[in-house]
Design a protein around this motif. Sequence first.
Motif, PDB file in Angstrom:
ATOM      1  N   MET A 349       0.852  -1.184   0.000  1.00 59.21           N
ATOM      2  CA  MET A 349       0.000   0.000   0.000  1.00 59.21           C
ATOM      3  C   MET A 349       0.892   1.240   0.000  1.00 59.21           C
ATOM      4  SD  MET A 349      -3.127   1.279   0.079  1.00 59.21           S
ATOM      5  CE  MET A 349      -4.266   0.048   0.779  1.00 59.21           C
ATOM      6  N   PHE A 350       0.814   2.020  -1.070  1.00 61.44           N
ATOM      7  CA  PHE A 350       1.621   3.231  -1.181  1.00 61.44           C
ATOM      8  C   PHE A 350       0.896   4.384  -0.490  1.00 61.44           C
ATOM      9  CE2 PHE A 350       2.450   7.079  -3.950  1.00 61.44           C
ATOM     10  CZ  PHE A 350       3.656   7.399  -3.358  1.00 61.44           C
ATOM     11  N   ASP A 351       1.396   4.762   0.682  1.00 63.23           N
ATOM     12  CA  ASP A 351       0.840   5.885   1.441  1.00 63.23           C
ATOM     13  C   ASP A 351       1.978   6.443   2.289  1.00 63.23           C
ATOM     14  OD1 ASP A 351      -0.428   7.612   3.262  1.00 63.23           O
ATOM     15  OD2 ASP A 351      -2.304   6.496   3.151  1.00 63.23           O
ATOM     16  N   ALA A 352       2.718   7.378   1.707  1.00 62.86           N
ATOM     17  CA  ALA A 352       3.928   7.880   2.357  1.00 62.86           C
ATOM     18  C   ALA A 352       3.621   8.571   3.686  1.00 62.86           C
ATOM     19  CB  ALA A 352       4.664   8.835   1.421  1.00 62.86           C
ATOM     20  N   ASP A 353       2.499   9.280   3.760  1.00 61.02           N
ATOM     21  CA  ASP A 353       2.156   9.970   5.012  1.00 61.02           C
ATOM     22  C   ASP A 353       1.896   8.967   6.134  1.00 61.02           C
ATOM     23  OD1 ASP A 353       2.397  12.423   3.787  1.00 61.02           O
ATOM     24  OD2 ASP A 353       0.256  12.629   3.386  1.00 61.02           O
ATOM     25  N   ALA A 354       1.122   7.926   5.836  1.00 65.50           N
ATOM     26  CA  ALA A 354       0.827   6.918   6.856  1.00 65.50           C
ATOM     27  C   ALA A 354       2.083   6.176   7.270  1.00 65.50           C
ATOM     28  CB  ALA A 354      -0.226   5.944   6.339  1.00 65.50           C
ATOM     29  N   ALA A 355       2.943   5.849   6.299  1.00 68.73           N
ATOM     30  CA  ALA A 355       4.167   5.123   6.613  1.00 68.73           C
ATOM     31  C   ALA A 355       5.077   5.953   7.509  1.00 68.73           C
ATOM     32  CB  ALA A 355       4.885   4.746   5.326  1.00 68.73           C
ATOM     33  N   ARG A 356       5.204   7.237   7.190  1.00 68.44           N
ATOM     34  CA  ARG A 356       6.074   8.114   7.987  1.00 68.44           C
ATOM     35  C   ARG A 356       5.513   8.301   9.398  1.00 68.44           C
ATOM     36  NH1 ARG A 356       5.668  11.959   4.909  1.00 68.44           N
ATOM     37  NH2 ARG A 356       7.252  11.253   3.439  1.00 68.44           N
ATOM     38  N   THR A 357       4.198   8.454   9.499  1.00 68.52           N
ATOM     39  CA  THR A 357       3.571   8.604  10.821  1.00 68.52           C
ATOM     40  C   THR A 357       3.799   7.361  11.664  1.00 68.52           C
ATOM     41  OG1 THR A 357       1.877  10.080   9.925  1.00 68.52           O
ATOM     42  CG2 THR A 357       1.375   8.977  11.993  1.00 68.52           C
ATOM     43  N   ALA A 358       3.683   6.190  11.053  1.00 68.59           N
ATOM     44  CA  ALA A 358       3.884   4.944  11.780  1.00 68.59           C
ATOM     45  C   ALA A 358       5.329   4.800  12.241  1.00 68.59           C
ATOM     46  CB  ALA A 358       3.495   3.761  10.893  1.00 68.59           C
ATOM     47  N   LEU A 415      12.326   1.895  -0.800  1.00 68.66           N
ATOM     48  CA  LEU A 415      10.933   2.317  -0.766  1.00 68.66           C
ATOM     49  C   LEU A 415      10.645   3.334   0.328  1.00 68.66           C
ATOM     50  CD1 LEU A 415       9.267  -1.136  -1.483  1.00 68.66           C
ATOM     51  CD2 LEU A 415       9.710   0.727  -3.079  1.00 68.66           C
ATOM     52  N   GLY A 416      11.674   3.816   0.999  1.00 65.37           N
ATOM     53  CA  GLY A 416      11.481   4.842   2.012  1.00 65.37           C
ATOM     54  C   GLY A 416      10.846   4.297   3.274  1.00 65.37           C
ATOM     55  N   PRO A 417      10.503   5.182   4.228  1.00 68.28           N
ATOM     56  CA  PRO A 417       9.889   4.728   5.478  1.00 68.28           C
ATOM     57  C   PRO A 417       8.718   3.798   5.199  1.00 68.28           C
ATOM     58  CG  PRO A 417      10.351   7.082   5.567  1.00 68.28           C
ATOM     59  CD  PRO A 417      10.627   6.657   4.166  1.00 68.28           C
ATOM     60  N   SER A 418       8.722   2.637   5.855  1.00 71.54           N
ATOM     61  CA  SER A 418       7.721   1.598   5.610  1.00 71.54           C
ATOM     62  C   SER A 418       7.297   0.985   6.929  1.00 71.54           C
ATOM     63  CB  SER A 418       8.287   0.509   4.687  1.00 71.54           C
ATOM     64  OG  SER A 418       8.735   1.066   3.461  1.00 71.54           O
ATOM     65  N   ALA A 419       6.100   0.402   6.946  1.00 81.05           N
ATOM     66  CA  ALA A 419       5.589  -0.153   8.206  1.00 81.05           C
ATOM     67  C   ALA A 419       4.560  -1.228   7.929  1.00 81.05           C
ATOM     68  CB  ALA A 419       4.954   0.959   9.053  1.00 81.05           C
ATOM     69  N   CYS A 420       4.373  -2.088   8.927  1.00 83.62           N
ATOM     70  CA  CYS A 420       3.248  -3.012   8.956  1.00 83.62           C
ATOM     71  C   CYS A 420       2.200  -2.413   9.887  1.00 83.62           C
ATOM     72  CB  CYS A 420       3.662  -4.393   9.442  1.00 83.62           C
ATOM     73  SG  CYS A 420       2.270  -5.523   9.674  1.00 83.62           S
ATOM     74  N   LEU A 421       1.043  -2.072   9.326  1.00 86.62           N
ATOM     75  CA  LEU A 421      -0.073  -1.575  10.112  1.00 86.62           C
ATOM     76  C   LEU A 421      -1.152  -2.646  10.154  1.00 86.62           C
ATOM     77  CD1 LEU A 421      -0.438   2.091   8.778  1.00 86.62           C
ATOM     78  CD2 LEU A 421       0.676   1.323  10.866  1.00 86.62           C
ATOM     79  N   GLN A 427      -3.129  -7.327   8.284  1.00 84.83           N
ATOM     80  CA  GLN A 427      -1.842  -6.641   8.241  1.00 84.83           C
ATOM     81  C   GLN A 427      -1.662  -5.997   6.868  1.00 84.83           C
ATOM     82  OE1 GLN A 427       1.324  -9.381  10.311  1.00 84.83           O
ATOM     83  NE2 GLN A 427      -0.110 -10.665   9.176  1.00 84.83           N
ATOM     84  N   ILE A 428      -1.240  -4.738   6.861  1.00 89.04           N
ATOM     85  CA  ILE A 428      -1.013  -4.020   5.609  1.00 89.04           C
ATOM     86  C   ILE A 428       0.436  -3.555   5.568  1.00 89.04           C
ATOM     87  CG2 ILE A 428      -1.772  -2.162   4.105  1.00 89.04           C
ATOM     88  CD1 ILE A 428      -4.002  -2.710   6.950  1.00 89.04           C
ATOM     89  N   ALA A 429       1.130  -3.938   4.501  1.00 85.51           N
ATOM     90  CA  ALA A 429       2.493  -3.460   4.281  1.00 85.51           C
ATOM     91  C   ALA A 429       2.401  -2.105   3.593  1.00 85.51           C
ATOM     92  CB  ALA A 429       3.274  -4.438   3.423  1.00 85.51           C
ATOM     93  N   VAL A 430       2.752  -1.035   4.325  1.00 87.11           N
ATOM     94  CA  VAL A 430       2.591   0.338   3.849  1.00 87.11           C
ATOM     95  C   VAL A 430       3.971   0.912   3.538  1.00 87.11           C
ATOM     96  CG1 VAL A 430       1.608   2.604   4.356  1.00 87.11           C
ATOM     97  CG2 VAL A 430       0.563   0.548   5.337  1.00 87.11           C
ATOM     98  N   VAL A 431       4.117   1.494   2.351  1.00 85.85           N
ATOM     99  CA  VAL A 431       5.433   1.948   1.887  1.00 85.85           C
ATOM    100  C   VAL A 431       5.355   3.384   1.380  1.00 85.85           C
ATOM    101  CG1 VAL A 431       6.280  -0.359   1.315  1.00 85.85           C
ATOM    102  CG2 VAL A 431       4.975   0.925  -0.390  1.00 85.85           C
TER     103      VAL A 431
END
Length: 504
Positions: A349-358, A415-421, A427-431
Amino acid sequence: MTRILVAGYQHETNTFAPSLADWAAFTRGDSFPEFTRGAAMVERLRGINIPVAGFLDAARSFGWECVPSCWAGAIPSSYVTKDAFERIAATICEDVKAACAQAGGLDAIYLDLHGAAVAEHAADSEGELLGRLRAIVGPKLPIVASLDLHANVTRRMLAEADAMVSYRTYPHVDMAETGARAAELLKRRLHAGRREPMHSRRVPYLIPLNAQSTWLQPAQGIYEELAALDRRYGTLLSFCPGFPASDFAECAPMVWGHGHDEPRTREAVEALYARAAEPTQWRQDILPARDAVARAMALAEHSDRPVVVADTQDNPGAGGDSNTTGMLHALLAQGAGRRYPGQVALGLMFDADAARTACDAGVGATLDLALGRAVPTFTGQPSDPPVQGRFTVRAVSNGRVTIKGPMMTGLSVALGPSACLEIDGVQIAVVSGKKQLMDRELLRMVGIQAEQQRIIVAKSSNHFRADFTPIASHVLVAKAAGPMAAEPSDLPWRHLPPEIRRAP
């Protein structure tokens, strides 16, 4: 010593997609190697499963001297901007002029092309690049190119190049092999001292992307027949089913081949055309999002291996931005994560704002977010709205990972800041960068072990099959709202000529 200038230009253009390929897209180095020039190009691309690496290895074995120009690649999207194309073309043309002026000059040019790149000002941008190079070097100097299986091969490309050859697998696990085949074609061209006979036939309809997989019939059998014909006739044949989302006059599949003898080359191409052009064999089985999730949950009840579902209409490898939420909504609405808590995954899931916040919040934090985006689609209606809710951060990553599976083996992506939310057991892999989920390492970098899942939703059309099919119990293809039409007939074509039908 034989001197070969080597260059690359890779883009697959979905003219219906929302985002342009500007110069930054070719320099980021997220899904593709960043723009490189000169000796650094050879070092950056060596050992990766891409065509130019295979060509360089073959050239070395032939004792050729390779003169590196530049290599430029960007993730599929809408049009290549005029600025980006002109920068790339100018660099290659300048390097060809300089190499020709040096002592010894040039003996040939090899291009690592995609074949479905549409620029804002040049619909056939590969043909335009080949034409500019031909104008520089004249009619006699050989130019050979390798192409993606999804190339929309034009008459100008066939006329300007001495020879071209395409991939034979989808997922594309033979990219380096194709570069080596291009080197073999060039060797034959140099030995003969003239162009080999070439024959081509265009298939008069568009083939859906999902139906083109060589892991499945009919494509699997067609490429087996291609290899058998090459052995029988001494040809080097290619079949490009094409990229069915480039709205220009020559968007259509192509069969062509090169051989030592004109009648036998024609006979081989006509035989392959007859095998590939039968239309009813290309029909496909695609499920609506809710039906795909229901089917995956039922199958998971009786399997200890993952059910993998392709979210094909948001495939960032075909022009999507990897940020639509239709499949996530379907998983949540049907309680997939509650049924299999921590064993349902979706990515990327490409969402840079969510990934950075996480990443800022850290593992264990809970966040109220609106994940994903509603984007324009080919239907004229937006895709599903963002998923709003409370997410738990399960893992964070810097997004740097090396591909280990069969597709683009050895490629390092950033892929820059990334997270599992996680939300409601899903589980969503956000990048922060766009990359289709074609390799298990892309999940593992955010702590998701693919082998331990019951259901995996992959934002991909076919490339995921190479690394995920070996661990999957079943593979399904889903049709959630997104920018990439699973059925070419759904697209609002403007430039496709009447002789090319929109569906088989």
